[in-house]
Scaffold this active site. Structure first.
Site, PDB file in Angstrom:
ATOM      1  N   TYR A 123     -13.327  -0.053  23.135  1.00 53.38           N
ATOM      2  CA  TYR A 123     -13.008   0.466  21.802  1.00 53.38           C
ATOM      3  C   TYR A 123     -12.459  -0.607  20.865  1.00 53.38           C
ATOM      4  O   TYR A 123     -12.132  -0.326  19.718  1.00 53.38           O
ATOM      5  CB  TYR A 123     -12.002   1.611  21.899  1.00 53.38           C
ATOM      6  CG  TYR A 123     -12.567   2.892  22.478  1.00 53.38           C
ATOM      7  CD1 TYR A 123     -13.747   2.896  23.203  1.00 53.38           C
ATOM      8  CD2 TYR A 123     -11.909   4.098  22.299  1.00 53.38           C
ATOM      9  CE1 TYR A 123     -14.259   4.060  23.743  1.00 53.38           C
ATOM     10  CE2 TYR A 123     -12.422   5.283  22.831  1.00 53.38           C
ATOM     11  CZ  TYR A 123     -13.591   5.245  23.562  1.00 53.38           C
ATOM     12  OH  TYR A 123     -14.092   6.403  24.087  1.00 53.38           O
ATOM     13  N   LYS A 170     -12.454   1.616  37.504  1.00 52.03           N
ATOM     14  CA  LYS A 170     -13.771   1.451  38.142  1.00 52.03           C
ATOM     15  C   LYS A 170     -13.857  -0.002  38.620  1.00 52.03           C
ATOM     16  O   LYS A 170     -14.812  -0.736  38.322  1.00 52.03           O
ATOM     17  CB  LYS A 170     -14.874   1.792  37.120  1.00 52.03           C
ATOM     18  CG  LYS A 170     -16.264   1.868  37.682  1.00 52.03           C
ATOM     19  CD  LYS A 170     -16.616   3.197  38.305  1.00 52.03           C
ATOM     20  CE  LYS A 170     -17.955   3.119  39.009  1.00 52.03           C
ATOM     21  NZ  LYS A 170     -18.329   4.340  39.712  1.00 52.03           N
ATOM     22  N   ASP A 203     -15.034   8.154  38.581  1.00 50.13           N
ATOM     23  CA  ASP A 203     -15.980   9.251  38.851  1.00 50.13           C
ATOM     24  C   ASP A 203     -15.381  10.242  39.848  1.00 50.13           C
ATOM     25  O   ASP A 203     -15.477  11.464  39.672  1.00 50.13           O
ATOM     26  CB  ASP A 203     -17.356   8.736  39.312  1.00 50.13           C
ATOM     27  CG  ASP A 203     -17.277   7.517  40.211  1.00 50.13           C
ATOM     28  OD1 ASP A 203     -16.187   6.914  40.308  1.00 50.13           O
ATOM     29  OD2 ASP A 203     -18.291   7.160  40.827  1.00 50.13           O
ATOM     30  N   ASP A 227     -10.038   8.555  27.153  1.00 53.23           N
ATOM     31  CA  ASP A 227     -10.600   9.406  26.102  1.00 53.23           C
ATOM     32  C   ASP A 227     -11.346  10.584  26.741  1.00 53.23           C
ATOM     33  O   ASP A 227     -11.149  11.753  26.391  1.00 53.23           O
ATOM     34  CB  ASP A 227     -11.563   8.545  25.261  1.00 53.23           C
ATOM     35  CG  ASP A 227     -11.956   9.212  23.953  1.00 53.23           C
ATOM     36  OD1 ASP A 227     -11.414  10.296  23.650  1.00 53.23           O
ATOM     37  OD2 ASP A 227     -12.799   8.652  23.235  1.00 53.23           O
TER      38      ASP A 227
END
Ligand code: NAD
Length: 332
Positions: A123, A170, A203, A227
């Site tokens: 972002y 991740k 995930d 987010d």
């Protein structure tokens, strides 16, 4: 007394803010209120979505409560929330997610808080077209950014009596960027021996949040994952209409409802003040007024449990004002 910048905003903003201030005044919250404009209404009165007088006030008070604002479509207007985030370096986006009585939801005993890094990651807007058919975005993660968000999460966990922080990442795939975030967050976590640290791959975190959200206490994560997880969790407890949020930095802290200005019901005494009131509860916690925060939360839960008191969006017959009356009555 603390000075507080009050930004009612647009649409239902003024209606719900008036009621939230009634509740704050009822519990003698230690604030001196300073009202300022932002949003579409400010564009008319001050020719700016975020007038300098509002920015000056927040610079002075360092504390604000904000109603929803309308970002006009077209005209190249930048979102007020993005502007504020950058202006005041509001690096922590905090979203408590709690199931409430009377609010239809997927899970009934959720009580967790997501702490999302608000300034880095994909972002940061570092993007380019490599050629006509190839675009790239740079994911930037820094030790400084990771350290301050992790510290914020652990401090929050400690202050609010939470026992676990889950670092969501991740790093198995993005070994450098997410690897750095995970490593730094774990280093910070090691300084809080009373709080358990676990790390969860994003995930898997999504799956766990949908199947067994009760296992989470505080979640700390990067901007993009945060987010997405914030809205996923809002969905678990009844949607964006009831959850509060805060954007917090060293220079200022701004508390606000997550929902928009609801122009379809504006001016009709129908809006539910729950989300903004919960934001006010977060603000009281932020300034160490835990007793007043607990009292309001207890009264809100009692009012929500009364089917006649609830507002129309929750299937009740109450109005913005009568629902607030019920909360104030419960406060005694
Ligand atoms: P919205 O959240 O305003 O409304 C979506 C639906 O939820 C509507 O049916 C509305 O009536 C209902 N709703 C929302 N809040 C409610 C409340 N407190 N009580 C009862 N019902 C409620 O979303 P939208 O229609 O997509 O956006 C309207 C405007 O709000 C847009 O201009 C958008 O840019 C702005 N917006 C602002 C913020 C913010 O300031 N944080 C956030 C989202 C959208």
């Amino acid at each position: 007394m603390m000075q507080l910048t009050v930004i009612p905003g647009d649409g239902i903003g003024q209606e719900i803010m008036t009621q939230v201030l009634r509740v704050l005044k009822h519990v003698n919250a230690p604030f001196e209120y300073e009202e300022h404009a932002a949003g579409e209404s400010a564009l008319i009165t001050h020719q700016s979505l975020l007038p300098q007088t509002t920015v000056d006030s927040i610079n002075k008070t360092k504390l604000a409560i904000k109603g929803p604002t309308t970002t006009p479509v077209g005209g190249g207007h930048k979102s007020i929330n993005v502007t504020m985030r950058q202006k005041f370096d509001l690096y922590a986006n905090v979203r408590p997610v709690r199931s409430l009585p009377g609010v239809q939801c997927v899970c009934s005993d959720v009580n967790l808080t997501i702490v999302r890094e608000n300034t880095e990651d994909l972002y940061a807007g570092i993007e380019r077209m490599v050629d006509d058919d190839t675009a790239e975005s740079i994911k930037r993660i820094t030790r400084k950014g990771s350290e301050r968000i992790a510290r914020y999460a652990y401090e929050l966990a400690q202050k609010t009596g939470r026992s676990q922080v889950a670092i969501v990442h991740k790093a198995n795939i993005m070994k450098m960027s997410d690897g750095l975030f995970l490593k730094v967050a774990q280093e910070v976590g090691a300084k809080y021996p009373n709080i358990a640290t676990r790390d969860v791959i994003v995930d898997n975190a999504c799956m766990q949040l949908v199947t067994r959200p009760q296992q989470f206490d505080v979640i700390v994560t990067e901007n993009l994952y945060g987010d997405i997880l914030s809205d996923l969790c809002a969905g678990l407890v009844g949607g964006l209409g009831v959850v509060p949020g805060a954007n917090i930095g060293e220079k200022a802290a701004i508390f606000e409802a997550v929902h928009g200005s609801a122009p379809d019901i504006a001016g009709q005494n129908k809006a539910n003040p729950t989300a903004l009131l919960q934001s006010a509860v977060m603000m009281l916690q932020h300034v160490n007024e835990q007793t007043k925060a607990d009292a309001i939360m207890k009264a809100l839960i009692a009012a929500l449990s009364d089917v006649n008191a609830r507002t129309g969006d929750l299937g009740g017959k109450g109005t913005t004002v009568s629902f607030t009356d019920a909360i104030i009555q419960k406060l005694g």
